[in-house]
Design a protein around this motif. Structure first.
Motif, short mmCIF file in Angstrom:
data_model
loop_
_atom_site.label_atom_id
_atom_site.label_comp_id
_atom_site.label_asym_id
_atom_site.label_seq_id
_atom_site.Cartn_x
_atom_site.Cartn_y
_atom_site.Cartn_z
N CYS A 188 1.04 -1.04 0.12
CA CYS A 188 -0.19 0.09 -0.14
C CYS A 188 1.08 1.17 -0.44
CB CYS A 188 -0.70 0.29 1.36
SG CYS A 188 -2.13 -1.67 0.87
N PHE A 189 1.84 1.32 0.73
CA PHE A 189 2.58 2.40 0.62
C PHE A 189 3.00 2.36 -0.20
CE2 PHE A 189 6.50 4.96 1.45
CZ PHE A 189 6.42 5.98 2.27
N ALA A 190 3.81 1.63 -1.28
CA ALA A 190 4.45 1.46 -2.84
C ALA A 190 3.15 2.52 -3.78
CB ALA A 190 4.42 0.32 -2.74
N VAL A 191 2.10 2.60 -3.48
CA VAL A 191 1.00 3.14 -4.07
C VAL A 191 0.63 4.61 -3.72
CG1 VAL A 191 -1.48 3.41 -5.09
CG2 VAL A 191 0.03 0.45 -4.57
N TRP A 192 1.02 3.99 -2.13
CA TRP A 192 1.00 6.15 -1.26
C TRP A 192 2.36 6.93 -1.51
CZ3 TRP A 192 -2.38 8.24 2.49
CH2 TRP A 192 -1.36 9.17 2.99
N ALA A 193 3.35 6.21 -2.24
CA ALA A 193 4.03 6.93 -3.01
C ALA A 193 4.57 7.65 -3.63
CB ALA A 193 5.33 6.07 -2.80
N TRP A 194 4.00 6.78 -4.35
CA TRP A 194 3.21 6.67 -6.11
C TRP A 194 2.79 7.71 -6.55
CZ3 TRP A 194 -1.32 4.76 -9.51
CH2 TRP A 194 -0.82 5.34 -10.64
N MET A 195 1.39 7.83 -5.68
CA MET A 195 0.22 9.11 -5.81
C MET A 195 0.23 9.81 -5.09
SD MET A 195 -2.36 7.51 -8.53
CE MET A 195 -3.79 8.67 -7.83
N ARG A 196 1.37 9.72 -3.69
CA ARG A 196 1.40 11.26 -2.81
C ARG A 196 2.48 12.36 -2.59
NH1 ARG A 196 -2.97 10.88 0.69
NH2 ARG A 196 -2.28 13.08 1.38
N GLN A 197 3.10 11.28 -3.29
CA GLN A 197 4.87 11.39 -3.21
C GLN A 197 5.33 11.16 -4.23
OE1 GLN A 197 6.34 9.20 0.06
NE2 GLN A 197 5.77 9.85 1.65
N GLY A 198 4.65 11.44 -5.36
CA GLY A 198 6.08 11.73 -6.88
C GLY A 198 6.77 10.77 -6.78
N ALA A 199 6.66 9.00 -6.50
CA ALA A 199 7.44 8.68 -6.47
C ALA A 199 6.94 7.85 -7.99
CB ALA A 199 7.57 7.39 -5.72
N SER A 200 8.25 6.87 -8.56
CA SER A 200 8.22 6.50 -9.58
C SER A 200 7.12 5.73 -10.10
CB SER A 200 9.72 5.55 -10.18
OG SER A 200 9.13 4.78 -11.89
N PRO A 201 6.10 5.72 -11.20
CA PRO A 201 5.08 4.57 -11.06
C PRO A 201 6.58 3.13 -11.09
CG PRO A 201 5.38 5.92 -12.78
CD PRO A 201 6.47 6.51 -12.24
N LEU A 202 7.57 2.54 -10.96
CA LEU A 202 8.32 0.98 -10.61
C LEU A 202 7.72 1.30 -9.77
CD1 LEU A 202 10.95 1.84 -13.27
CD2 LEU A 202 8.94 0.83 -13.83
N TRP A 203 7.52 1.76 -8.92
CA TRP A 203 7.32 1.73 -7.49
C TRP A 203 6.08 0.16 -6.91
CZ3 TRP A 203 8.10 3.40 -1.89
CH2 TRP A 203 9.72 3.77 -1.87
N LEU A 204 5.36 0.79 -8.43
CA LEU A 204 3.82 0.13 -8.13
C LEU A 204 4.50 -1.56 -8.81
CD1 LEU A 204 1.58 1.76 -10.09
CD2 LEU A 204 1.59 1.61 -8.29
N LEU A 205 5.61 -2.21 -8.97
CA LEU A 205 5.42 -3.50 -9.25
C LEU A 205 6.40 -4.13 -8.11
CD1 LEU A 205 7.70 -2.92 -12.47
CD2 LEU A 205 5.58 -4.14 -12.25
N PRO A 206 6.94 -3.50 -7.05
CA PRO A 206 6.94 -4.60 -5.99
C PRO A 206 5.94 -4.30 -5.24
CG PRO A 206 8.43 -1.99 -6.09
CD PRO A 206 7.98 -2.87 -7.53
N LEU A 258 1.90 -7.30 -1.90
CA LEU A 258 0.34 -7.35 -1.97
C LEU A 258 -0.22 -8.99 -2.49
CD1 LEU A 258 -1.53 -3.92 -3.23
CD2 LEU A 258 -1.28 -4.66 -0.77
N ALA A 259 0.22 -9.50 -3.07
CA ALA A 259 0.17 -10.87 -3.78
C ALA A 259 0.76 -11.46 -2.19
CB ALA A 259 0.70 -11.15 -4.98
N VAL A 260 1.79 -11.60 -1.76
CA VAL A 260 2.86 -12.03 -0.72
C VAL A 260 1.97 -11.59 0.55
CG1 VAL A 260 4.91 -11.62 1.13
CG2 VAL A 260 4.75 -11.96 -1.72
N PHE A 261 1.44 -10.39 0.48
CA PHE A 261 -0.15 -10.62 1.87
C PHE A 261 -0.48 -11.30 1.04
CE2 PHE A 261 -4.38 -8.16 1.73
CZ PHE A 261 -4.26 -8.37 3.36
#
Length: 111
Positions: free
Chosen positions: A21-39, A44-47
């Protein structure tokens, strides 16, 4: 399954969910690269996979008990990663949720 084993499953699931969820947060709210979505998606699958090992006869009961652990783990994340110390209300709420999770998971049930 033992209580420490159950706690390990729920703690691992909580970490995986928070990371995803933080990877999505970082992408959407903090301007992180969309590549964050892959890990994030892998996490989330591991969860979801980890929750299949929860010692409950029904998925809904396993998810409900997990919810309390997730809330407490999220406050640990808040403190350790985001450097925001949980306040007394956060801690009280988490304690109530963990008590509820314990009741759901450990209550004696008729067979």
């Amino acid at each position: 399954m033992t209580a420490p084993g159950t706690l390990a499953i729920y703690a691992g699931a909580a970490l995986a969910e928070i990371l995803g969820c933080f990877a999505v947060w970082a992408w959407m709210r903090q301007g992180a690269s969309p590549l964050w979505l892959l890990p994030g998606l892998v996490s989330l699958a591991v969860f979801a996979w980890l929750l299949t090992f929860a010692p409950a006869d029904f998925a809904g009961r396993a998810y409900a008990a997990y919810g309390g652990v997730y809330i407490a783990a999220s406050l640990v994340w808040l403190w350790l990663v985001e450097k925001q110390r949980p306040d007394a209300w956060d801690m009280t709420g988490a304690a109530i949720c963990l008590l509820g999770a314990a009741i759901i998971l450990l209550a004696p049930r008729a067979a």
